[in-house]
Design a protein around this motif. Sequence first.
Motif: not given
Length: 214
Positions: A33-39, A48-55, A84-88
């Motif tokens: 699945e995909r989630l796009v966030l900006a923070g 941060l998200y590269q370190a999350v299990e399941g990503v 500036e956003a990230v696609e997870v």
Amino acid sequence: MSQSCDIPGTTVPRDRFPLPDSDLATESGATEERLVLAGGCFWCVEALYQAVEGVKAVTSGYAGGSAETANYKAVCTGNTDHAEAVEVRYDPSVTSFGELLRLFFSVAHDPTQLNRQGHDTGPQYRSAIFYESEAQEVIARAYIHKLDGAGVFRAPIVTSLEPLTGFYPAEDYHQDFAARNPHQPYVMAVAGPKLDKLRDHFGDRMKSDHQDED
């Protein structure tokens, strides 16, 4: 680790930061699945998200504007509609849309800062969730309402909910920036503390190869 209220501007400790009341339903057999966030700066949200299990993958890029202005020089002016956003991209059998939203609000950034994160100012650094389905929008909106209603933050959440009209990967030199430049001062000052908070408070959600890093 102390259980005191250790998130600046909040009334709860990270360990008790609430999850959304509902989560995204995933089709049987779905593996991604995909989630796009900006923070704020995408280097540090990406880290941060590269370190999350399941990503499975995280890409830094631009969302909210047109293809013609999806480049770093233009976005930095603050005169495009881009953030500036990230696609997870994640495995829904390991983590979930709701869990990733909890990390977004509790660790990834401060959702009460309007068009800025720390010293980074401008609409390109806004807090935003770019939804690509009605279900994503409904869950995210309800979660923001829940957090505001419970007074989790001492100021109102200003995170915008915006339809995802396109995600444009950033230039190659922005990808994996924190991982490739761990001693760069900005990365050490901004990404490092986010990873420390993830490790301290949500260590069970962290990939094993990140858990013992300094």
